[in-house]
Each structure stands twice: as structure tokens, then as C-alpha cells.
Design an enzyme around this catalytic site. Structure first.
Site, PDB file in Angstrom:
ATOM      1  N   ASP A  13       0.810  -1.228   0.000  1.00 27.58           N
ATOM      2  CA  ASP A  13       0.000   0.000   0.000  1.00 27.58           C
ATOM      3  C   ASP A  13       0.839   1.272   0.000  1.00 27.58           C
ATOM      4  OD1 ASP A  13      -2.203  -1.693   0.118  1.00 27.58           O
ATOM      5  OD2 ASP A  13      -2.209  -1.674   2.312  1.00 27.58           O
ATOM      6  N   HIS A  41      -4.728  -1.671  -5.670  1.00 25.81           N
ATOM      7  CA  HIS A  41      -3.901  -0.590  -6.207  1.00 25.81           C
ATOM      8  C   HIS A  41      -4.823   0.555  -6.625  1.00 25.81           C
ATOM      9  CE1 HIS A  41      -0.319  -3.469  -7.207  1.00 25.81           C
ATOM     10  NE2 HIS A  41      -0.679  -3.489  -5.944  1.00 25.81           N
TER      11      HIS A  41
HETATM   12  P1  GDP Z   1      -0.754   0.309  -3.532  1.00 27.83           P
HETATM   13  O1  GDP Z   1      -1.383  -0.949  -3.071  1.00 27.83           O
HETATM   14  O2  GDP Z   1       0.717   0.347  -3.294  1.00 27.83           O
HETATM   15  O3  GDP Z   1      -1.092   0.666  -4.957  1.00 27.83           O
HETATM   16  O4  GDP Z   1      -1.357   1.476  -2.626  1.00 27.83           O
HETATM   17  P2  GDP Z   1      -2.902   1.645  -2.200  1.00 27.83           P
HETATM   18  O5  GDP Z   1      -3.672   2.127  -3.356  1.00 27.83           O
HETATM   19  O6  GDP Z   1      -3.401   0.443  -1.494  1.00 27.83           O
HETATM   20  O7  GDP Z   1      -2.781   2.743  -1.083  1.00 27.83           O
HETATM   21  C1  GDP Z   1      -2.311   4.027  -1.339  1.00 27.83           C
HETATM   22  C2  GDP Z   1      -3.409   5.036  -0.970  1.00 27.83           C
HETATM   23  O8  GDP Z   1      -2.871   6.339  -0.903  1.00 27.83           O
HETATM   24  C3  GDP Z   1      -4.520   5.130  -1.998  1.00 27.83           C
HETATM   25  O9  GDP Z   1      -5.711   5.497  -1.342  1.00 27.83           O
HETATM   26  C4  GDP Z   1      -4.051   6.260  -2.918  1.00 27.83           C
HETATM   27  O10 GDP Z   1      -5.118   6.916  -3.589  1.00 27.83           O
HETATM   28  C5  GDP Z   1      -3.416   7.174  -1.922  1.00 27.83           C
HETATM   29  N1  GDP Z   1      -2.285   7.959  -2.415  1.00 27.83           N
HETATM   30  C6  GDP Z   1      -1.298   7.600  -3.267  1.00 27.83           C
HETATM   31  N2  GDP Z   1      -0.364   8.571  -3.358  1.00 27.83           N
HETATM   32  C7  GDP Z   1      -0.788   9.563  -2.527  1.00 27.83           C
HETATM   33  C8  GDP Z   1      -0.234  10.818  -2.141  1.00 27.83           C
HETATM   34  O11 GDP Z   1       0.843  11.222  -2.563  1.00 27.83           O
HETATM   35  N3  GDP Z   1      -0.947  11.544  -1.217  1.00 27.83           N
HETATM   36  C9  GDP Z   1      -2.133  11.123  -0.704  1.00 27.83           C
HETATM   37  N4  GDP Z   1      -2.745  11.904   0.188  1.00 27.83           N
HETATM   38  N5  GDP Z   1      -2.674   9.947  -1.041  1.00 27.83           N
HETATM   39  C10 GDP Z   1      -2.002   9.178  -1.928  1.00 27.83           C
HETATM   40  P1  IMO Z   2      -1.039  -4.246  -2.279  1.00 28.62           P
HETATM   41  O1  IMO Z   2      -0.579  -4.831  -3.580  1.00 28.62           O
HETATM   42  C1  IMO Z   2      -1.175  -4.663   2.043  1.00 28.62           C
HETATM   43  C2  IMO Z   2      -1.119  -8.767   3.571  1.00 28.62           C
HETATM   44  C3  IMO Z   2      -2.306  -9.352   4.312  1.00 28.62           C
HETATM   45  C4  IMO Z   2      -1.646 -10.413   5.138  1.00 28.62           C
HETATM   46  C5  IMO Z   2      -0.487 -10.928   4.265  1.00 28.62           C
HETATM   47  C6  IMO Z   2      -0.804 -12.175   3.475  1.00 28.62           C
HETATM   48  O2  IMO Z   2      -2.281  -3.451  -2.374  1.00 28.62           O
HETATM   49  O3  IMO Z   2       0.080  -3.514  -1.615  1.00 28.62           O
HETATM   50  P2  IMO Z   2      -2.394 -12.802   1.460  1.00 28.62           P
HETATM   51  O4  IMO Z   2      -3.848 -12.483   1.212  1.00 28.62           O
HETATM   52  O5  IMO Z   2      -1.462 -12.275   0.435  1.00 28.62           O
HETATM   53  O6  IMO Z   2      -2.156 -14.257   1.732  1.00 28.62           O
HETATM   54  O7  IMO Z   2      -2.059 -12.046   2.836  1.00 28.62           O
HETATM   55  O8  IMO Z   2      -0.215  -9.849   3.368  1.00 28.62           O
HETATM   56  N1  IMO Z   2      -1.438  -8.236   2.226  1.00 28.62           N
HETATM   57  C7  IMO Z   2      -1.413  -6.934   1.918  1.00 28.62           C
HETATM   58  N2  IMO Z   2      -1.179  -5.847   2.681  1.00 28.62           N
HETATM   59  N3  IMO Z   2      -1.364  -4.520   0.711  1.00 28.62           N
HETATM   60  C8  IMO Z   2      -1.538  -5.601  -0.081  1.00 28.62           C
HETATM   61  O9  IMO Z   2      -1.499  -5.536  -1.411  1.00 28.62           O
HETATM   62  C9  IMO Z   2      -1.631  -6.884   0.522  1.00 28.62           C
HETATM   63  N4  IMO Z   2      -1.805  -8.143   0.045  1.00 28.62           N
HETATM   64  C10 IMO Z   2      -1.695  -8.950   1.108  1.00 28.62           C
HETATM   65  O10 IMO Z   2      -2.950  -8.367   5.088  1.00 28.62           O
HETATM   66  O11 IMO Z   2      -1.081  -9.867   6.312  1.00 28.62           O
HETATM   67 MG    MG Z   3      -2.873  -1.564  -1.797  1.00 28.94          MG
END
Ligand code: GDP
Ligand code: IMO
Ligand code: MG
Length: 421
Positions: A13, A41
């Protein structure tokens, strides 16, 4: 030409989707190389706001080919659902490698049941998307690949071999069992919907490499939950690292031009396992509220904490980061003081390198403190316009991460980004 691997540098994340969406505007090919629909994502652009689970974040460039790679595990039901939100003209260049493994309904049921059986301390907190059980079958060589959807005879044979074992496990947990016929029916539905998109993607990838095209490798999750290098057993079941990227996308390590570590300006983790800088105070709540730290897949609140440079140092070494993309800097806009963890203290000893999982559980963070900048950075687009203390913070992360900061993200939208010269 460039082949660029995008890797989550922390616990997932970090904003990988956001960075891939930005870079994909100038890319010819994006490959999601591992994981499944456990990913969330988030992408915010002119088409709207999306939480992509299995679809590559390059899907919004209609001139870019999007590949769900050989190292992924795919649930075609969730893929179909996810595609409902994506304009049809953007879907024409989406392919799934025939080597990807199928997540079948029993994988999801077993994921939930296995977690439920574990005692509190040992709960991984999986996304219950069937990731672990599916990769287990793959490793045990009894998994079912996407290519099998195209060949019902082989599919039936494979299901007949696999199902008695799975049904025995399901019965053990008191769960519904499956017949070969009902799974064949499900697979037939998937074949009709996705059959033409399930291909050998290697010729596409090889052509792109040989023609010098711009290629992005999109990782899922982060290094700290890598199967080999993460906080095992609180890890996922695949390899988000840049090494994993080469292995599972079909591109030789020699061809990688850049490895971009996506680094959130503070720490979050969702699920079980150690998390040394975790905050249980007002600052933790502030990160959660301002950063909107709730899982994009499960909606669970993310654990939040100060930046952990011990983890970044580990991840930078393992991946060979050549560039960093710092995200969510704006979330720190209203913090008077900002802490960075530069070492762990365990039983009176100081560790600057990441220790084993059980040791991390006992670790206390050693912090250095910096002054905040106390102003809004969300409208900043040039490095010179960032407040001095924000620049100092970014430079300190760069120093601790041992790689140049190339991007600083100050908001979730595509254009809320500073590109360094
Ligand atoms: P990923 O799994 O690595 O793609 O990340 P996620 O989407 O799960 O989590 C990132 C969160 O932060 C999402 O809600 C994005 O919309 C948000 N986000 C990404 N970059 C920024 C930033 O620079 N500032 C803020 N405030 N939010 C961001
Ligand atoms: P993105 O791609 C954050 C965590 C779960 C759990 C461990 C294993 O959005 O960054 P799984 O379902 O893969 O067997 O879970 O990994 N986990 C994540 N945490 N972002 C993710 O994906 C995750 N995908 C799995 O919470 O602890
Ligand atoms: Mg994510």
C-alpha cells in the site's frame, strides 16, 4: 528503451498503483508480475477512481499492452467484476499469461478456514482471496493453470486428481465440497469470457524488449511481506521483489534499467506480524484519518507508524533500488515534529540491520526527530516550491534509502506529483 521495475519498499500500500498509472502514460507494456486479487492498487485519473486488484495499473493507457503475468494467481470471477468498472475500449490490450494459476472457489474457502484455525498470535490476517492455498498447489505441482481452461480434457484430468485432496481438506474444516462437474461448468464460463485473452505472453514481452519498448513491471504488496525475505510467516506467498519481477515476468535481470522503490513517507501495515514503529496514540490516528489508511481490498484499518529506515535500508539493498518514489508526503503536512526510526533496540542491543521476525516483535524503535513544515503541499509541482523542511525530510529518506528520489507524490491524483530533474 527502458525496463523499469516498480516495487513496494515497505509492507504494501505504498502507492504502487498511483505511480504505475503515472508512468504508464509513457509506457508500451505493463506486466503485473506476481500475487493475485489480494492487491488493492488505487488509481485516480481522468477516468475516475479505481481500486485495481488483478488488472495492471497500465490499463488506462489504450496504447499500452497490459499483461497479467506468468507468476500471478487469477480468480476470473473477480477479474470479470473488476472489468465492469473499466471502459471497454481500454480492455482490448489486456492479456493473461497461460502459465498463471487459477484461484478456484475452494482456495478462498480454505484460506479463510486455515486462518480461523490459527491462534491469535499466529494469524497472518490474509485477504482471504485464496492466495496461499493457490500458490501451495502450484508449488506442490497439483495446481491448475489458465492454459488448462483452453483444453477441457486436460482440465478434467487435473481436477480429478486435485479435487479428492481438496475435498478432504474442506471436509476437515466442515466446509462445502465440490464436484468435478460444477468446477468444469465454472471453468467453461471463464473460458467463454477470457479464452481469447489467455495466451503465451512471452512472444509479446520478448518483442517489446527486443524492439526497445518502454516496459513497466508492477509489483504487488511490499518487500516486508515477501515469501522469502519478508516477515515470515506473516508474509504473502509470492515474491514482490525486483528479483521476483524478473523471474515471473519473463525478462532477464540483465535487461532491467531501473528499479523504483515506492516508499510511503511514513509506515503502514495491514494484517498480522511485527511492525516496530506502530503507533497507538493520537499521531497514529492522525495518519489513519489524514492518510485515509483503510485497506483497498478488505476495508480493514491499516496499522500506522513513523517511517522505518531499518526496513527501507533492507529493502533497498535486496532490490537494488536505483530510484525512489516517495508518496503521501502531504499526509505529514500538519505534523509539528516528524520521527524517523533509524535503528531497533532489542534486549539492550542496537540493531541497524533488520533482524529475524521474532526479534522484530521484541524491538523498540530508536528515533531521530525532524521539524515538520506545517503547510499544505498538495498543490506543489516543483521541487523548489516545497517547503525547506519538507525538502530536508525527503533528502534524509534519500540518504537512508541509498537511492535517488525521482518522484515525490503529494496527492492521490495523477498530476499531484513532483518529478525531480
Ligand atoms: P498500492 O497498493 O501500493 O497501490 O497502494 P494503495 O492504493 O493500497 O494505497 C495508497 C493510498 O494512498 C490510496 O488510497 C491512494 O489513492 C493514496 N495515495 C497515493 N499517493 C498519494 C499521495 O501522494 N498523497 C495522498 N494523500 N494519497 C495518496
Ligand atoms: P497491495 O498490492 C497490504 C497482507 C495481508 C496479510 C499478508 C498475506 O495493495 O500492496 P495474502 O492475502 O497475500 O495471503 O495475505 O499480506 N497483504 C497486503 N497488505 N497490501 C496488499 O497488497 C496486501 N496483500 C496482502 O494483510 O497480512
Ligand atoms: Mg494496496
Amino acid at each position: 528503451m527502458s525496463v523499469v521495475s516498480i516495487v513496494g519498499a515497505q509492507w504494501g500500500d505504498e502507492g504502487k498503483g498511483r505511480i504505475v498509472d503515472y508512468l504508464a502514460q509513457k509506457s508500451d507494456l505493463v506486466i503485473r508480475y506476481q500475487g493475485g486479487d489480494n492487491a488493492g492498487h488505487t488509481v485516480v485519473n481522468d477516468f475516475g477512481k479505481f481500486a485495481l486488484h488483478i488488472i495492471p495499473s497500465g490499463i488506462f493507457n489504450d496504447e499500452c499492452t497490459s499483461i497479467v503475468g506468468a507468476g500471478t494467481v487469477v480468480n476470473f470471477d473477480t477479474m470479470a467484476k473488476e472489468l465492469e468498472a473499466i471502459p471497454e475500449h481500454l480492455q482490448k490490450n489486456l492479456f493473461i499469461d497461460y502459465r498463471a494459476h487459477l484461484i478456484l472457489p475452494f482456495h478462498c474457502l480454505l484460506d479463510g478456514a486455515e486462518e480461523a484455525k490459527k491462534s491469535g498470535h499466529w494469524k497472518v490476517g490474509t485477504t482471504k482471496r485464496g492466495i496461499g492455498p493457490c500458490y501451495s498447489d502450484k508449488a506442490a505441482r497439483c495446481g491448475i493453470r489458465a492454459v488448462e481452461l483452453l483444453n477441457p480434457e486436460i482440465l478434467k484430468d487435473r481436477l480429478e486428481m486435485l479435487l479428492p485432496k481438496k475435498n478432504r481438506d474442506l471436509e476437515y474444516y466442515g466446509l462445502k465440497t465440490f464436484t468435478v462437474e460444477e468446477l468444469m461448468e465454472l471453468c467453461e464460463k471463464w473460458r467463454e469470457r477470457f479464452g481469447k485473452q489467455i495466451v503465451d505472453t512471452l512472444p509479446i514481452i520478448r518483442n517489446a524488449v527486443e524492439e526497445g519498448k518502454n516496459i513497466l513491471l508492477e509489483g504487488q504488496l511490499g518487500v516486508m511481506r515477501d515469501l522469502d525475505w519478508g516477515i515470515y510467516p506473516y508474509s504473502t506467498s509470492s515474491n514482490p521483489t525486483s528479483g521476483g519481477a524478473c523471474n515471473t515476468s519473463g525478462i532477464s535481470a540483465k535487461k532491467l534499467d531501473e528499479v523504483i522503490g515506492v516508499v510511503k513517507a511514513y509506515s503502514t501495515s495491514v494484517g498480522g506480524g511485527p511492525f516496530v514503529t506502530e503507533l497507538f496514540d493520537e499521531d497514529g490516528k492522525k495518519f489513519q484519518n489524514i492518510g485515509n489508511e483503510f485497506g483497498a481490498t478488505t476495508g480493514r484499518p491499516r496499522r500506522c507508524g513513523w517511517f522505518d529506515a531499518v526496513a527501507l535500508d533492507y529493502s533497498s539493498y535486496l532490490n537494488g533500488f536505483t530510484q525512489l518514489a516517495i508518496t503521501k508526503l502531504d499526509v505529514l503536512d500538519s505534523f509539528l515534529k516528524i520521527k524517523i526510526c533509524t535503528a531497533y533496540e532489542i534486549d539492550g542491543e542496537t540493531y541497524s540491520q533488520l533482524p529475524e521476525t521474532s526479534m522484530q516483535e521484541k524491538a523498540k524503535p530508536v528515533y531521530e526527530e525532524m521539524d515538520g513544515w506545517m503547510c499544505d503541499t498538495t498543490g506543489v509541482r516543483k521541487w523548489e516550491d516545497l517547503p525547506e523542511n519538507a525538502q530536508k525530510y525527503v533528502r534524509r529518506l534519500e540518504e537512508l534509502g541509498g537511492a535517488k528520489v525521482k518522484y515525490v507524490s503529494v496527492g492521490p491524483e495523477r498530476d499531484q506529483i513532483i518529478v525531480m530533474k
